[in-house]
Design a protein around this motif. Structure first.
Motif, mmCIF file in Angstrom:
data_model
loop_
_atom_site.group_PDB
_atom_site.id
_atom_site.type_symbol
_atom_site.label_atom_id
_atom_site.label_comp_id
_atom_site.label_asym_id
_atom_site.label_seq_id
_atom_site.Cartn_x
_atom_site.Cartn_y
_atom_site.Cartn_z
ATOM 1 N N MET A 1 12.871 15.322 -16.044
ATOM 2 C CA MET A 1 12.320 14.050 -15.657
ATOM 3 C C MET A 1 10.832 14.038 -15.994
ATOM 4 S SD MET A 1 12.677 12.333 -11.982
ATOM 5 C CE MET A 1 12.143 10.702 -11.718
ATOM 6 N N ARG A 2 10.409 12.977 -16.606
ATOM 7 C CA ARG A 2 9.027 12.867 -17.054
ATOM 8 C C ARG A 2 8.109 12.488 -15.889
ATOM 9 N NH1 ARG A 2 6.473 8.137 -20.367
ATOM 10 N NH2 ARG A 2 4.463 9.076 -20.756
ATOM 11 N N LYS A 3 6.942 13.101 -15.840
ATOM 12 C CA LYS A 3 5.940 12.764 -14.826
ATOM 13 C C LYS A 3 4.993 11.739 -15.409
ATOM 14 C CE LYS A 3 5.818 16.549 -11.754
ATOM 15 N NZ LYS A 3 5.095 16.769 -10.563
ATOM 16 N N TYR A 4 4.698 10.728 -14.636
ATOM 17 C CA TYR A 4 3.768 9.685 -15.051
ATOM 18 C C TYR A 4 2.414 9.931 -14.401
ATOM 19 C CZ TYR A 4 7.740 6.954 -16.714
ATOM 20 O OH TYR A 4 8.841 6.512 -17.385
ATOM 21 N N ASN A 5 1.369 9.674 -15.170
ATOM 22 C CA ASN A 5 0.054 9.731 -14.544
ATOM 23 C C ASN A 5 -0.242 8.337 -13.977
ATOM 24 O OD1 ASN A 5 -1.142 8.073 -16.519
ATOM 25 N ND2 ASN A 5 -1.627 9.825 -17.829
ATOM 26 N N GLU A 6 -1.306 8.215 -13.261
ATOM 27 C CA GLU A 6 -1.618 6.965 -12.573
ATOM 28 C C GLU A 6 -1.845 5.813 -13.546
ATOM 29 O OE1 GLU A 6 -4.805 5.304 -9.315
ATOM 30 O OE2 GLU A 6 -4.454 7.452 -9.434
ATOM 31 N N GLN A 7 -2.499 6.079 -14.648
ATOM 32 C CA GLN A 7 -2.773 5.035 -15.639
ATOM 33 C C GLN A 7 -1.465 4.490 -16.230
ATOM 34 O OE1 GLN A 7 -5.689 3.673 -16.267
ATOM 35 N NE2 GLN A 7 -4.836 2.271 -17.777
ATOM 36 N N GLU A 8 -0.520 5.367 -16.551
ATOM 37 C CA GLU A 8 0.769 4.930 -17.101
ATOM 38 C C GLU A 8 1.557 4.116 -16.072
ATOM 39 O OE1 GLU A 8 2.094 8.334 -20.291
ATOM 40 O OE2 GLU A 8 2.242 8.826 -18.146
ATOM 41 N N MET A 9 1.495 4.536 -14.825
ATOM 42 C CA MET A 9 2.211 3.806 -13.773
ATOM 43 C C MET A 9 1.629 2.405 -13.602
ATOM 44 S SD MET A 9 2.886 6.845 -10.999
ATOM 45 C CE MET A 9 3.203 5.752 -9.675
ATOM 46 N N LEU A 10 0.314 2.269 -13.612
ATOM 47 C CA LEU A 10 -0.315 0.960 -13.488
ATOM 48 C C LEU A 10 0.028 0.068 -14.676
ATOM 49 C CD1 LEU A 10 -3.825 1.883 -12.045
ATOM 50 C CD2 LEU A 10 -1.989 0.642 -10.895
ATOM 51 N N GLN A 11 0.036 0.658 -15.879
ATOM 52 C CA GLN A 11 0.376 -0.095 -17.080
ATOM 53 C C GLN A 11 1.828 -0.588 -16.996
ATOM 54 O OE1 GLN A 11 -1.491 -1.133 -19.611
ATOM 55 N NE2 GLN A 11 0.291 -2.078 -20.574
ATOM 56 N N GLU A 12 2.744 0.266 -16.581
ATOM 57 C CA GLU A 12 4.145 -0.114 -16.483
ATOM 58 C C GLU A 12 4.333 -1.196 -15.422
ATOM 59 O OE1 GLU A 12 8.305 2.004 -15.306
ATOM 60 O OE2 GLU A 12 6.970 3.121 -16.655
ATOM 61 N N PHE A 13 3.636 -1.071 -14.310
ATOM 62 C CA PHE A 13 3.728 -2.079 -13.254
ATOM 63 C C PHE A 13 3.197 -3.431 -13.728
ATOM 64 C CE2 PHE A 13 1.943 -4.295 -9.530
ATOM 65 C CZ PHE A 13 3.123 -4.519 -8.836
ATOM 66 N N SER A 14 2.078 -3.443 -14.391
ATOM 67 C CA SER A 14 1.523 -4.711 -14.874
ATOM 68 C C SER A 14 2.457 -5.356 -15.900
ATOM 69 C CB SER A 14 0.111 -4.543 -15.419
ATOM 70 O OG SER A 14 0.089 -3.659 -16.493
ATOM 71 N N GLU A 15 3.123 -4.567 -16.747
ATOM 72 C CA GLU A 15 4.095 -5.117 -17.689
ATOM 73 C C GLU A 15 5.275 -5.734 -16.926
ATOM 74 O OE1 GLU A 15 5.254 -1.996 -20.353
ATOM 75 O OE2 GLU A 15 3.234 -1.817 -21.216
ATOM 76 N N PHE A 16 5.690 -5.067 -15.890
ATOM 77 C CA PHE A 16 6.788 -5.562 -15.068
ATOM 78 C C PHE A 16 6.438 -6.908 -14.431
ATOM 79 C CE2 PHE A 16 8.520 -5.850 -10.719
ATOM 80 C CZ PHE A 16 9.875 -5.988 -11.020
ATOM 81 N N VAL A 17 5.219 -7.022 -13.912
ATOM 82 C CA VAL A 17 4.778 -8.246 -13.255
ATOM 83 C C VAL A 17 4.678 -9.393 -14.251
ATOM 84 C CG1 VAL A 17 2.825 -9.310 -12.024
ATOM 85 C CG2 VAL A 17 3.623 -7.043 -11.372
ATOM 86 N N GLU A 18 4.261 -9.107 -15.480
ATOM 87 C CA GLU A 18 4.044 -10.147 -16.488
ATOM 88 C C GLU A 18 5.331 -10.644 -17.155
ATOM 89 O OE1 GLU A 18 1.196 -8.427 -19.145
ATOM 90 O OE2 GLU A 18 -0.377 -8.442 -17.622
ATOM 91 N N VAL A 19 6.416 -9.940 -17.030
ATOM 92 C CA VAL A 19 7.675 -10.325 -17.670
ATOM 93 C C VAL A 19 8.241 -11.556 -16.969
ATOM 94 C CG1 VAL A 19 10.068 -9.583 -18.062
ATOM 95 C CG2 VAL A 19 8.199 -7.997 -18.420
ATOM 96 N N GLU A 20 8.855 -12.440 -17.775
ATOM 97 C CA GLU A 20 9.496 -13.624 -17.232
ATOM 98 C C GLU A 20 10.666 -13.194 -16.339
ATOM 99 O OE1 GLU A 20 9.025 -17.055 -17.571
ATOM 100 O OE2 GLU A 20 7.072 -16.403 -18.323
ATOM 101 N N PRO A 21 10.818 -13.853 -15.179
ATOM 102 C CA PRO A 21 11.950 -13.500 -14.313
ATOM 103 C C PRO A 21 13.281 -13.831 -14.987
ATOM 104 C CG PRO A 21 10.565 -15.218 -13.307
ATOM 105 C CD PRO A 21 9.972 -14.878 -14.626
#
Length: 177
Positions: free
Chosen positions: A1-21
């Motif tokens: 299982m890959r470990k994410y650093n804080e910057q990658e987690m924030l980037q992934e979260f912001s992409e998730f928020v910006e995606v159309e529902p």
């Protein structure tokens, strides 16, 4: 299982928020809703059957220690006979009723999940009264001892044992330690 650093987690979260529902299809939505309703509202007959099976099995286990109305699986117990002789009949039968159902009510309180407890809680006192009366009648009809009017207090003891055992375990489960 890959470990994410804080910057990658924030980037992934912001992409998730910006995606159309994306709305699920009507079939998936209905299926999920049915599953949730089924999990949150178990059939009362299933819950009461589960509780009854636990209580009946536990009641049979208590007969190994303390015979009820001459019915039991244990050996002759001198202590119980002397206790019966020294105690007023109404008190003795009250304590026997409490003992007979206390284990089953407590175990049921531990076994039922929250949704089942909610379903059971709607009519628990009626169930406890009916179960106590039916258990008493079964023990009197199958037991070799004759009916004694003071033994009717056994029903009250069984009712109180159910209430105390079940409510105590439910409160302990809800307690925050």
């Amino acid at each position: 299982m890959r470990k994410y650093n804080e910057q990658e987690m924030l980037q992934e979260f912001s992409e998730f928020v910006e995606v159309e529902p994306v709305a699920p299809s009507k079939a998936i939505d209905e299926t999920v809703t049915r599953m949730v309703v089924k999990d949150l509202s178990p059939p009362p007959m299933k819950v009461y059957s589960k509780f009854t099976l636990i209580e009946a099995f536990s009641g049979l286990l208590t007969l190994a220690i303390c015979p009820q109305f001459g019915m039991g699986f244990g050996q002759h117990n001198e202590f119980l006979h002397s206790l019966h002789a020294l105690t007023a009949p109404a008190t003795f039968y009250l304590l026997c009723g409490v003992f007979f159902v206390l284990l089953g009510a407590g175990v049921s309180g531990m076994v039922l999940n929250r949704a089942e407890m909610r379903t059971f809680g709607n009519h628990k006192y009626l169930y406890f009264a009916v179960y106590s009366i039916l258990a008493y009648l079964v023990l009197v009809m199958l037991g070799p001892e004759s009916f004694v009017a003071s033994s009717l207090v056994w029903i009250l003891g069984a009712f109180l044992g159910n209430v105390m055992g079940y409510n105590a375990v439910v409160r302990l489960r809800r307690a925050k330690f």
